[in-house]
Design an enzyme around this catalytic site. Structure first.
Site, short mmCIF file in Angstrom:
data_model
loop_
_atom_site.label_atom_id
_atom_site.label_comp_id
_atom_site.label_asym_id
_atom_site.label_seq_id
_atom_site.Cartn_x
_atom_site.Cartn_y
_atom_site.Cartn_z
N ARG A 75 0.85 -1.19 0.00
CA ARG A 75 0.00 0.00 0.00
C ARG A 75 0.89 1.24 0.00
O ARG A 75 1.75 1.37 0.87
CB ARG A 75 -0.89 0.01 1.25
N SER B 188 -8.01 -0.20 -1.39
CA SER B 188 -9.18 -0.30 -0.52
C SER B 188 -9.83 1.07 -0.34
O SER B 188 -10.28 1.69 -1.30
CB SER B 188 -8.77 -0.91 0.82
N HIS B 189 -9.84 1.56 0.90
CA HIS B 189 -10.53 2.82 1.21
C HIS B 189 -9.60 4.04 1.14
O HIS B 189 -10.06 5.16 1.39
CB HIS B 189 -11.11 2.74 2.62
N LYS C 259 -3.23 -6.79 -2.76
CA LYS C 259 -3.56 -7.83 -1.79
C LYS C 259 -3.29 -9.16 -2.48
O LYS C 259 -3.84 -9.44 -3.54
CB LYS C 259 -5.02 -7.73 -1.38
N ASP D 119 -16.82 -0.13 0.70
CA ASP D 119 -15.59 0.63 0.53
C ASP D 119 -15.10 0.49 -0.91
O ASP D 119 -15.78 -0.11 -1.75
CB ASP D 119 -14.53 0.20 1.54
N ASP E 272 -12.86 -1.18 -2.66
CA ASP E 272 -12.72 -2.47 -3.32
C ASP E 272 -13.86 -3.41 -2.98
O ASP E 272 -13.84 -4.59 -3.34
CB ASP E 272 -11.37 -3.11 -3.00
N ASP F 105 -14.97 -5.01 -0.45
CA ASP F 105 -14.91 -6.20 0.38
C ASP F 105 -15.49 -5.97 1.77
O ASP F 105 -15.68 -6.91 2.53
CB ASP F 105 -13.48 -6.75 0.47
N ARG F 106 -15.78 -4.71 2.10
CA ARG F 106 -16.43 -4.40 3.38
C ARG F 106 -17.81 -3.82 3.12
O ARG F 106 -18.02 -3.07 2.16
CB ARG F 106 -15.61 -3.38 4.17
N HIS G 209 -15.43 -6.36 8.10
CA HIS G 209 -14.98 -7.49 7.30
C HIS G 209 -15.69 -8.73 7.82
O HIS G 209 -15.67 -9.00 9.03
CB HIS G 209 -13.46 -7.69 7.42
#
Length: 492
Positions: free
Chosen positions: A14, A116-117, A126, A266, A268, A270-271, A357
């Site tokens: 990241r 992500s966020h 990832k 978010d 990507d 995933d949340r 998550h």
């Protein structure tokens, strides 16, 4: 040369592009990932002990979110991978759980390009092993970092005499069908739901899973889209629903449209965060309890003793409810690589974190916000009550949320708290553990409270979470601990 310790941390890559990393760094990471993770797993043995039939050659699957730097970084990463003699299957734009699905069903290691966020100038990777098993510092990422740094500092190795190839495959429809098969909501009562994609990847996955974009049977949902246009500059708000300000538009839209609930994802996707019919947020701990109970009952109906994982800063309501329902409840450290490892080691049916998550055994022990959303829709639509009534059942305690404090000396600040609450406690006996940071609990006595104080891995921050049986107690403990932590510092 780039210092990869600045961008490759505990769980992923990241950093800011191009200041901290660029195409050359991506190429080095790809070459290292191929040699450290992919080639040694070519003849991977599945968990059931049956040897997998190896493909003609090793390969990986690669996906990306909508960030503007994604194409350049993915192409360079793929170049590094194929130089090691490993094939690449690019699945294009996808959510992170879409990448996990591909890595699971194709039984290949994977790499998801996303930050992500984080804001638009960031990007990241990832990585996972075949079957979506996690890659963290302790499970291969440290060696990937070391080898990639060597390539950047001393030069790349000679390419394989039989370089890999790059192919393309569309996986969105398969992903949507896979999730739909796990939770069938076709028979629920009609619901109106506002979905805020935040200009992130849920703008692609929500119409496929909740709508008809994947050619699946229609669902009894009236879906109101909010910011579904894919835009890595995030023109409306940051795709980080953990920040309350980023939920304001969703909350207003739920009330405006008289919706039954709202979902926020978010960047990507995933949340998944949930708000009720009043626009009030439903805590991720309440969602963990609600979804966990559904998975526990299903597991028991199939004659198995269920195990559920939760991290140590979820509400005490989670082990209370799930334990009372007959589940074996396992508490773990914060962080997806830890909880995924515990999920697999314990054959857990479900796992949840305070950060929204949610992990499922039926989804390769990986996290997927969209599957959690389907469970919430099912739980709501299978009974007549409003979501606020359901959520209230699973939120019996009061929590502070995570509070960050910037400190000059993390060790000294922590010691002040230890001295006050552990060495010389003035409020009675407490239970103390250091599974992840410092957890002090007064839950078995009155008044009931606990707190966790954790140091950031990357910044001079201490993160505080407090929970208590009522608001007055929570406020008192919160303020007392913060006064010790911030004795010589200002609030972050």
């Amino acid at each position: 040369m780039s210092d990869l310790t600045q961008i490759i941390k505990a769980y992923d890559v990241r950093g800011v592009v191009p200041d901290q990393w660029d195409a050359e760094v991506a190429r080095a990471i790809g070459a290292a990932f191929a040699r450290v993770v992919v080639i040694p797993e070519w003849a991977h043995v599945p968990a059931d002990g049956e040897p997998a039939e190896p493909a003609d050659r090793p390969g990986i699957v690669v996906g990306q979110d909508m960030r503007e730097s994604g194409d350049t970084l993915v192409e360079a990463f793929a170049d590094g991978v194929v130089s090691a003699g490993v094939d690449v299957v690019r699945i294009g734009l996808c959510s992170t759980d879409g990448l996990y699905h591909a890595a699971g069903v194709l039984e290949r290691p994977g790499a998801m390009f996303t930050a992500s966020h984080n804001p638009a100038q960031y990007n990241g990777i990832k990585m996972c092993r075949a079957g979506a098993r996690p890659v963290g510092l302790a499970s291969g990422l440290a060696e990937v970092r070391r080898l990639a740094q060597e390539y950047l500092d001393s030069g790349f190795p000679a390419p394989s005499p039989t370089p890999g190839t790059v192919g393309h495959r569309e996986m969105l429809a398969e992903y949507a069908a896979y999730l739909r098969a796990l939770v069938d909501i076709r028979g629920i009562r009609p619901l109106k739901v506002v979905v805020d994609a935040g200009n992130g990847m849920a703008g692609l996955t929500a119409p496929a899973v909740l709508g008809d974009a994947a050619g699946l049977d229609p669902l009894p949902l009236d879906v109101v889209p909010l910011y579904w246009e894919l835009d890595g500059s995030f023109p409306n708000h940051e795709a980080n629903p953990l920040e309350p300000k980023n939920l304001e538009d969703l909350r207003a839209a739920v009330v405006e449209h008289d919706a039954d609930l709202g979902l926020a994802f978010d960047g990507d996707a995933d949340r998944c965060f949930v708000v009720d019919e009043h626009g009030d947020p439903v805590s991720p701990s309440a969602v963990t309890a609600l979804v966990g109970l559904r998975e526990v009952e299903r597991e028991k109906a199939e004659g198995r003793t269920p195990t559920v994982i939760h991290n140590l800063i979820t509400s005490r309501a989670v082990p209370d409810f799930l334990g009372a329902a007959g589940a074996r409840v396992v508490r773990t450290r914060v962080g997806h690589s830890f909880i995924k490892a515990e999920m697999a080691d314990n054959d857990a049916v479900f796992g949840g974190e305070h950060s929204a998550h949610y992990y499922f055994r039926d989804f390769f022990f990986a996290d997927t916000g969209m599957l959690a959303a389907l469970h919430v829709l099912a739980a709501l639509g299978e009974q007549p009550h409003a979501l606020s009534d359901l959520a209230e059942m699973y939120e019996p305690y009061v929590s502070s949320g995570e509070i960050n404090s910037t400190v000059d000396d993390v060790v000294a600040a922590r010691e002040r708290v230890v001295d006050a609450y552990v060495t010389n406690p003035g409020g009675g006996e407490v239970e103390v553990d250091e599974l992840d940071g410092l957890t002090v609990s007064h839950w078995d006595s009155h008044p009931q409270w606990w707190f966790n104080l954790r140091a950031s891995n990357t910044e001079p921050l201490l993160r505080l979470n407090v929970e208590a049986a009522d608001e007055d107690i929570m406020i008192k403990v919160r303020d007392d601990v913060l006064s010790l932590v911030r004795a010589t510092t200002d609030e972050n």
